[in-house]
Design a protein around this motif. Structure first.
Motif, short mmCIF file in Angstrom:
data_model
loop_
_atom_site.label_atom_id
_atom_site.label_comp_id
_atom_site.label_asym_id
_atom_site.label_seq_id
_atom_site.Cartn_x
_atom_site.Cartn_y
_atom_site.Cartn_z
N MET A 1 29.50 47.94 9.35
CA MET A 1 28.98 49.13 8.70
C MET A 1 30.02 49.85 7.84
O MET A 1 29.68 50.57 6.92
CB MET A 1 28.45 50.11 9.75
N LYS A 2 31.31 49.65 8.15
CA LYS A 2 32.35 50.36 7.39
C LYS A 2 32.30 49.99 5.92
O LYS A 2 32.43 50.84 5.04
CB LYS A 2 33.73 50.07 7.98
N ALA A 3 32.12 48.68 5.67
CA ALA A 3 32.10 48.24 4.27
C ALA A 3 30.94 48.89 3.53
O ALA A 3 31.08 49.35 2.40
CB ALA A 3 32.00 46.71 4.20
N ARG A 4 29.78 48.94 4.20
CA ARG A 4 28.62 49.52 3.53
C ARG A 4 28.79 51.02 3.35
O ARG A 4 28.42 51.58 2.32
CB ARG A 4 27.35 49.22 4.32
N ILE A 33 28.95 36.97 2.10
CA ILE A 33 29.16 37.36 3.48
C ILE A 33 28.36 36.45 4.38
O ILE A 33 27.22 36.08 4.08
CB ILE A 33 28.73 38.84 3.68
N SER A 35 25.86 35.44 7.13
CA SER A 35 24.65 36.13 7.56
C SER A 35 23.95 35.33 8.64
O SER A 35 23.87 34.10 8.57
CB SER A 35 23.71 36.33 6.37
N ASN A 188 24.28 41.67 -2.01
CA ASN A 188 24.43 41.08 -0.68
C ASN A 188 25.62 41.67 0.07
O ASN A 188 25.56 41.88 1.28
CB ASN A 188 24.56 39.56 -0.80
N ARG A 189 26.70 41.97 -0.65
CA ARG A 189 27.83 42.62 -0.02
C ARG A 189 27.49 44.08 0.30
O ARG A 189 27.92 44.63 1.32
CB ARG A 189 29.07 42.55 -0.90
N ASP A 192 25.75 44.20 3.61
CA ASP A 192 26.44 43.50 4.70
C ASP A 192 25.87 42.11 4.98
O ASP A 192 25.76 41.69 6.12
CB ASP A 192 26.39 44.34 5.99
N GLY A 193 25.48 41.40 3.91
CA GLY A 193 25.02 40.02 4.09
C GLY A 193 23.56 39.88 4.45
O GLY A 193 23.09 38.76 4.69
N ASP A 194 22.80 40.96 4.51
CA ASP A 194 21.37 40.88 4.84
C ASP A 194 20.60 40.43 3.60
O ASP A 194 20.45 41.18 2.63
CB ASP A 194 20.86 42.25 5.31
N ARG A 210 18.62 51.52 0.30
CA ARG A 210 19.59 52.26 1.10
C ARG A 210 18.96 53.51 1.70
O ARG A 210 19.14 53.82 2.88
CB ARG A 210 20.78 52.65 0.21
#
Length: 515
Positions: A1-4, A33, A35, A188-189, A192-194, A210
């Protein structure tokens, strides 16, 4: 979650759908990423080197059928549900839908598959232009989204798709594919790869997706794609992609017949080395200008932009010939230009009709904001125009009759696997012409046994002659002098593109008999 969280904070003030920072776009080139939605079979069989270059042909593929290759590289693991089933049932009821898409996709699909594999992305992405535009590079939506991947102007600009009076990168199959996959990797980044949230954001924008995620988080609800409150179009968009991918992967299961597409490129990139008129390129290569225009839809004026890109997509069987000819082509013969001096009583529509261009093209070429002209004014005629001797009041039926009289009328019976594109290529015509002659839409599917009217270009009686090569001659200069195709000169004399001509060498030519 930090990256997002970091990305969200950086983009809160930048708007929902459009990106505004080069640093954000740079994220797109990073590795995808990992997934949990992606299964383990990830592009082991076919992945090749760089696409869009001279080495794009992959000889190591273990299948001759491009659909099998695509099916083998599907990666997403998703659970079937009612929303996916509903979209699949619609596709099965409209069984000509996939056939139409396959027909349109044939020239470009191999190139796109190669680029998806090169980046190590799920092959389900190949269905996006199927959903977005039905693989029509000229497609335009009500929101002014254009091209195979349906870029709106702002997003296209953010991902490097340039536009000017000569060129629209959104219609450039190579450039728009690269930009679309950059955007998808960025999304995608962001998520988080979802991959399902990524696909939803391609349709609705990362801001909307978001916000839907954040609403569910605050309410303590799940944040997977299927649980999000998204616009109705986006709720159907991802299931459409998954249903299309499922049908391609399991065509036998659903009794779907896909036209066989060879697992080989139909088009090759030729570096033009500068601005080039498509009429000149077509003559050098030995194919019709309409064929070259059809596979280079980004060119608005029948000539490459002075600012580039300096490349063309060319049917593979003509690419070597064009490359050989361009090496000998003088700079002053690359672009055909002419001017017209306005006379008393002239109108834009009359000049346009006599010069073989549209009023819109004439206004674009001369930066005219109105239809007003003054006597003595010099007008630039677009490079794709051809002067016409027809009367300005000629009716449309008369114009059509005039165009077809110079061609031989033949009847063609459709065979299994045929489509408008493949038939047009065999007869040296454009598939739009073929559709009009038979009262069909350009995307119409064909059934074996159908009979089509084809007006093939008539061959004038030619006479043979022997030409003795002089010092300084080249195959292209000889072809231009006698108004024949370079590949014909090579074929008549069993020459190869690597052969050099020697002074005194005798060549057999078949030239037009004007007597």
């Amino acid at each position: 979650m930090k990256a997002r969280t970091a990305l969200l904070a950086a983009l809160v003030l930048s708007g929902c759908q459009n990106l505004s920072h080069q640093d954000d776009r740079a994220l797109a080139v990073l590795e995808p990423i990992k997934s949990s939605q992606v299964n383990k079979k990830a592009h082991k069989k076919y992945a090749s080197g760089m696409l869009f270059g001279d080495d794009q042909i992959d000889e190591t593929s273990s299948t001759d059928n491009l659909w099998v290759r695509i099916s083998d590289d599907m990666q997403l693991d998703t659970t079937d549900n009612e929303r996916i089933r509903k979209q699949r049932e619609w596709l099965l009821r409209n069984d000509n839908h996939l056939a139409t898409i396959a027909s349109r996709a044939e020239p470009y699909l191999y190139l796109i598959v190669e680029e998806i594999e090169r980046r190590g992305l799920p092959m389900e992405l190949v269905t996006i232009p199927m959903i977005e535009s039905m693989f029509d590079p000229h497609a335009r939506s009500r929101s002014n989204a254009v091209g195979l991947w349906q870029f709106v102007p702002a997003t296209g600009k953010n991902f490097g798709l340039r536009r000017d009076n000569w060129y629209d990168g959104r219609r450039d199959v190579l450039a728009s594919t690269s930009a679309a996959l950059d955007y998808i990797q960025y999304l995608n980044r962001f998520f988080d790869g979802d991959w399902l949230q990524t696909l939803a954001a391609y349709n609705a924008g990362e801001g909307r997706v978001r916000n839907a995620i954040q609403r569910n988080q605050r309410a303590g609800r799940p944040t997977d794609y299927w649980s999000l409150d998204l616009p109705r179009e986006t709720q159907m968009y991802v299931p459409k992609i998954l249903a299309m991918a499922d049908m391609i992967s399991n065509a036998d299961k659903y009794n779907v017949t896909l036209p066989v597409l060879a697992n080989e490129p139909k088009l090759r990139v030729v570096n033009t080395g500068g601005q080039l008129d498509l009429n000149v390129a077509a003559q050098l290569a030995g194919l019709r200008t309409a064929q070259l225009k059809e596979v280079n839809p980004a060119l608005s004026r029948g000539v490459t932009s002075p600012k580039g890109p300096y490349r063309l997509l060319v049917p593979v069987e003509y690419a070597d010939t064009l490359e050989l000819a361009l090496a000998d082509l003088p700079k002053n013969e690359r672009v055909r230009t002419r001017t017209y001096q306005v006379a008393s009583g002239d109108t834009l529509s009359r000049i346009a009709q006599n010069q073989g261009v549209s009023v819109a093209e004439l206004k674009l070429a001369n930066n005219l904001r109105s239809n007003n002209l003054r006597r003595g004014q010099q007008l630039a005629i677009p490079a794709n125009g051809q002067p016409s001797k027809a009367l300005t009041n000629t009716t449309k039926p008369q114009q059509l009759a005039s165009r077809t009289r110079s061609k031989a009328k033949v009847q063609y019976q459709v065979r299994s696997g045929d489509n408008l594109w493949s038939i047009s290529q065999v007869h040296g015509i454009s598939h739009n012409e073929l559709a009009k002659w038979n009262g069909l839409k350009a995307n119409a599917s064909l059934k074996p046994g159908m009979k089509l009217v084809v007006y093939s270009p008539k061959r004038k009686s030619n006479q043979s002659m022997v030409y003795q090569v002089k010092r300084g001659d080249s195959i292209s200069s000889i072809a231009a002098r006698f108004q024949v195709a370079i590949n014909d000169v090579m074929r008549w004399n069993q020459l190869d593109k690597t052969d050099y001509l020697k002074p005194g060498q005798e060549l057999t030519l078949f030239v037009k008999n004007n007597s």
